[in-house]
Design a protein around this motif. Structure first.
Motif, PDB file in Angstrom:
ATOM      1  N   UNK A  99     -31.793  28.008 -10.731  1.00  0.00           N
ATOM      2  CA  UNK A  99     -31.265  26.883 -10.678  1.00  0.00           C
ATOM      3  C   UNK A  99     -30.050  26.312 -10.773  1.00  0.00           C
ATOM      4  N   UNK A 100     -29.552  28.275 -10.575  1.00  0.00           N
ATOM      5  CA  UNK A 100     -28.117  28.256 -10.451  1.00  0.00           C
ATOM      6  C   UNK A 100     -27.569  27.829  -8.919  1.00  0.00           C
ATOM      7  N   UNK A 101     -26.193  27.590  -8.444  1.00  0.00           N
ATOM      8  CA  UNK A 101     -26.168  27.623  -7.868  1.00  0.00           C
ATOM      9  C   UNK A 101     -25.411  28.402  -6.674  1.00  0.00           C
ATOM     10  N   UNK A 102     -26.113  29.248  -5.614  1.00  0.00           N
ATOM     11  CA  UNK A 102     -25.192  30.498  -5.453  1.00  0.00           C
ATOM     12  C   UNK A 102     -23.711  30.529  -4.090  1.00  0.00           C
ATOM     13  N   UNK A 103     -24.661  29.655  -2.808  1.00  0.00           N
ATOM     14  CA  UNK A 103     -23.543  29.667  -1.779  1.00  0.00           C
ATOM     15  C   UNK A 103     -24.343  28.171  -0.869  1.00  0.00           C
ATOM     16  N   UNK A 104     -23.287  27.733  -0.239  1.00  0.00           N
ATOM     17  CA  UNK A 104     -23.713  26.728   0.289  1.00  0.00           C
ATOM     18  C   UNK A 104     -23.969  27.111   1.800  1.00  0.00           C
ATOM     19  N   UNK A 105     -25.497  26.258   2.253  1.00  0.00           N
ATOM     20  CA  UNK A 105     -26.291  26.234   3.235  1.00  0.00           C
ATOM     21  C   UNK A 105     -25.494  25.387   4.340  1.00  0.00           C
ATOM     22  N   UNK A 106     -25.250  24.046   4.101  1.00  0.00           N
ATOM     23  CA  UNK A 106     -25.091  23.015   5.256  1.00  0.00           C
ATOM     24  C   UNK A 106     -23.443  22.292   4.332  1.00  0.00           C
ATOM     25  N   UNK A 107     -22.719  21.998   5.152  1.00  0.00           N
ATOM     26  CA  UNK A 107     -21.776  20.836   5.463  1.00  0.00           C
ATOM     27  C   UNK A 107     -22.089  19.505   6.401  1.00  0.00           C
ATOM     28  N   UNK A 108     -21.819  18.096   5.717  1.00  0.00           N
ATOM     29  CA  UNK A 108     -22.218  16.526   6.170  1.00  0.00           C
ATOM     30  C   UNK A 108     -21.328  15.942   5.872  1.00  0.00           C
ATOM     31  N   UNK A 109     -20.550  15.266   6.830  1.00  0.00           N
ATOM     32  CA  UNK A 109     -20.032  13.727   6.349  1.00  0.00           C
ATOM     33  C   UNK A 109     -21.000  12.404   6.687  1.00  0.00           C
ATOM     34  N   UNK A 110     -20.784  11.731   5.662  1.00  0.00           N
ATOM     35  CA  UNK A 110     -21.624  10.272   6.091  1.00  0.00           C
ATOM     36  C   UNK A 110     -20.987   9.469   5.690  1.00  0.00           C
ATOM     37  N   UNK A 111     -21.397   8.341   6.432  1.00  0.00           N
ATOM     38  CA  UNK A 111     -20.498   7.156   6.104  1.00  0.00           C
ATOM     39  C   UNK A 111     -21.674   5.909   5.285  1.00  0.00           C
ATOM     40  N   UNK A 112     -21.380   4.996   4.219  1.00  0.00           N
ATOM     41  CA  UNK A 112     -22.347   3.960   3.830  1.00  0.00           C
ATOM     42  C   UNK A 112     -22.248   3.080   3.351  1.00  0.00           C
ATOM     43  N   UNK A 113     -23.013   1.734   3.877  1.00  0.00           N
ATOM     44  CA  UNK A 113     -22.375   0.443   3.821  1.00  0.00           C
ATOM     45  C   UNK A 113     -22.600  -0.266   2.617  1.00  0.00           C
ATOM     46  N   UNK A 114     -21.373  -0.463   1.661  1.00  0.00           N
ATOM     47  CA  UNK A 114     -21.510  -1.367   0.634  1.00  0.00           C
ATOM     48  C   UNK A 114     -22.897  -2.679   0.144  1.00  0.00           C
ATOM     49  N   UNK A 115     -23.050  -3.090   1.271  1.00  0.00           N
ATOM     50  CA  UNK A 115     -23.587  -4.201   1.658  1.00  0.00           C
ATOM     51  C   UNK A 115     -25.439  -4.274   2.068  1.00  0.00           C
ATOM     52  N   UNK A 116     -25.514  -3.142   2.970  1.00  0.00           N
ATOM     53  CA  UNK A 116     -26.480  -3.324   3.164  1.00  0.00           C
ATOM     54  C   UNK A 116     -27.099  -2.073   3.272  1.00  0.00           C
ATOM     55  N   UNK A 117     -26.655  -0.749   2.718  1.00  0.00           N
ATOM     56  CA  UNK A 117     -26.927   0.708   2.608  1.00  0.00           C
ATOM     57  C   UNK A 117     -26.972   1.174   4.078  1.00  0.00           C
ATOM     58  N   UNK A 118     -27.003   1.310   5.045  1.00  0.00           N
ATOM     59  CA  UNK A 118     -26.890   1.675   6.210  1.00  0.00           C
ATOM     60  C   UNK A 118     -26.020   3.621   6.522  1.00  0.00           C
ATOM     61  N   UNK A 119     -26.772   4.344   6.553  1.00  0.00           N
ATOM     62  CA  UNK A 119     -26.148   5.621   6.960  1.00  0.00           C
ATOM     63  C   UNK A 119     -25.514   6.176   8.353  1.00  0.00           C
ATOM     64  N   UNK A 120     -24.331   6.150   8.055  1.00  0.00           N
ATOM     65  CA  UNK A 120     -23.849   6.971   9.849  1.00  0.00           C
ATOM     66  C   UNK A 120     -23.564   7.884   9.211  1.00  0.00           C
TER      67      UNK A 120
END
Length: 103
Positions: free
Chosen positions: A42-63
């Motif tokens: 349960x201790x984080x050791x290293x980063x596997x992946x990093x990504x970016x996204x946009x989330x609409x506050x109106x409908x919740x759509x993720x891009x």
């Protein structure tokens, strides 16, 4: 016995106003960085992946945002935070004629 896995965390970097591609509403979008980390006991050791996204506050759509557009979106978010109503435009030239006087 080893307990291993991964943990995903989403961190909001900025709020940007866009026209949503799904609901067609001009709404605030949360610009998020999603980081997946490998965990051991349960201790984080290293980063596997990093990504970016946009989330609409109106409908919740993720891009999903390509890594090449991240700096452009952060610059746009900075410009919107400095000028909430939009980037100011130059004012039109004022005519030299005086205002008409009322009798």
């Amino acid at each position: 016995m080893l307990i291993w896995g991964w943990r995903t965390q989403a961190r909001t970097l900025a709020m940007i106003t866009f026209l949503c591609a799904r609901c067609r509403n001009p709404s605030a979008h949360s610009f998020q960085e999603v980081i997946k980390k490998f965990t051991l006991f349960f201790a984080p050791l290293f980063t596997i992946s990093t990504r970016h996204r946009l989330v609409c506050s109106w409908c919740g759509a993720e891009t999903t945002v390509p890594s090449t557009d991240v700096t452009n979106l952060l610059g746009q978010a900075h410009a919107q935070s400095m000028y909430p109503g939009g980037i100011p435009q130059p004012r039109p030239a004022v005519p030299d004629t005086p205002w008409p006087r009322m009798p």
